[in-house]
Design a protein around this motif. Structure first.
Motif, mmCIF file in Angstrom:
data_model
loop_
_atom_site.group_PDB
_atom_site.id
_atom_site.type_symbol
_atom_site.label_atom_id
_atom_site.label_comp_id
_atom_site.label_asym_id
_atom_site.label_seq_id
_atom_site.Cartn_x
_atom_site.Cartn_y
_atom_site.Cartn_z
ATOM 1 N N GLN A 262 0.692 -1.345 0.024
ATOM 2 C CA GLN A 262 -0.101 -0.155 0.390
ATOM 3 C C GLN A 262 1.202 0.956 -0.473
ATOM 4 N N CYS B 27 -1.273 8.356 -1.368
ATOM 5 C CA CYS B 27 -2.548 7.799 -1.354
ATOM 6 C C CYS B 27 -3.308 6.755 -0.922
ATOM 7 N N ARG B 28 -2.453 6.068 -0.781
ATOM 8 C CA ARG B 28 -2.732 4.392 0.652
ATOM 9 C C ARG B 28 -3.731 3.624 -0.500
ATOM 10 N N ARG B 29 -3.421 3.259 -1.865
ATOM 11 C CA ARG B 29 -4.150 2.114 -2.495
ATOM 12 C C ARG B 29 -2.750 1.115 -2.650
ATOM 13 N N SER B 30 -3.643 0.355 -2.339
ATOM 14 C CA SER B 30 -2.747 -0.647 -2.611
ATOM 15 C C SER B 30 -2.675 -1.697 -4.076
ATOM 16 N N THR C 117 -0.072 4.587 -9.266
ATOM 17 C CA THR C 117 -0.971 5.590 -9.221
ATOM 18 C C THR C 117 -0.901 7.163 -9.185
#
Length: 135
Positions: free
Chosen positions: A21, A25-28, A74
């Protein structure tokens, strides 16, 4: 003088998938991470002392992570891979559960129903009729 550790192992590069993660941006996402697989040689190298023989008897195959950072897919920002898994013993790795199986076990323990398997939609009757009488 004792032998170097590299004399006991053969190194082979390897790429493994891992899910991390991004802290920004906290996206996995799944990333390809480079590792080196160190496999113990079959025989002790020539010129080994008694100390080296004792060391060689205790050695195990392991994976050593080469990369410490990956680039987020991302936001494009570079972030550090958590360091708790920079070295893995191969014999411990073989007993680990598959991620998909682990997710199913967690869902079952939480009491969540299993997601229905995706079914293909039924074909309309015009496509399933026999073609008798056609020329």
């Amino acid at each position: 003088m004792p032998l170097d550790e590299r004399a006991f192992f053969t190194d082979r590069p390897e790429t493994r998938q891992a899910r991390y993660q991004c802290p920004k941006c906290r996206r996995s996402a799944d990333y390809s991470v480079r590792w080196v697989r160190r496999t113990r040689k079959e025989r002790l190298p020539p010129g080994a002392s008694e100390e080296d023989r004792a060391k060689f008897a205790k050695l195990r195959d392991y994976l050593l992570r080469v990369e410490d950072e990956v680039v987020c897919r991302t936001c494009g920002r570079k972030f550090e891979i958590p360091s708790q898994q920079s070295l893995l013993f191969v014999d411990q790795l073989a007993g680990l559960p598959n991620e998909e199986e682990l997710e199913r076990e967690i869902a079952a323990a939480a009491g969540e129903p299993e997601p229905p398997t995706e079914r293909k939609p039924q074909l309309p009757a015009r496509f399933t009729r026999k073609s008798t009488g056609w020329k």
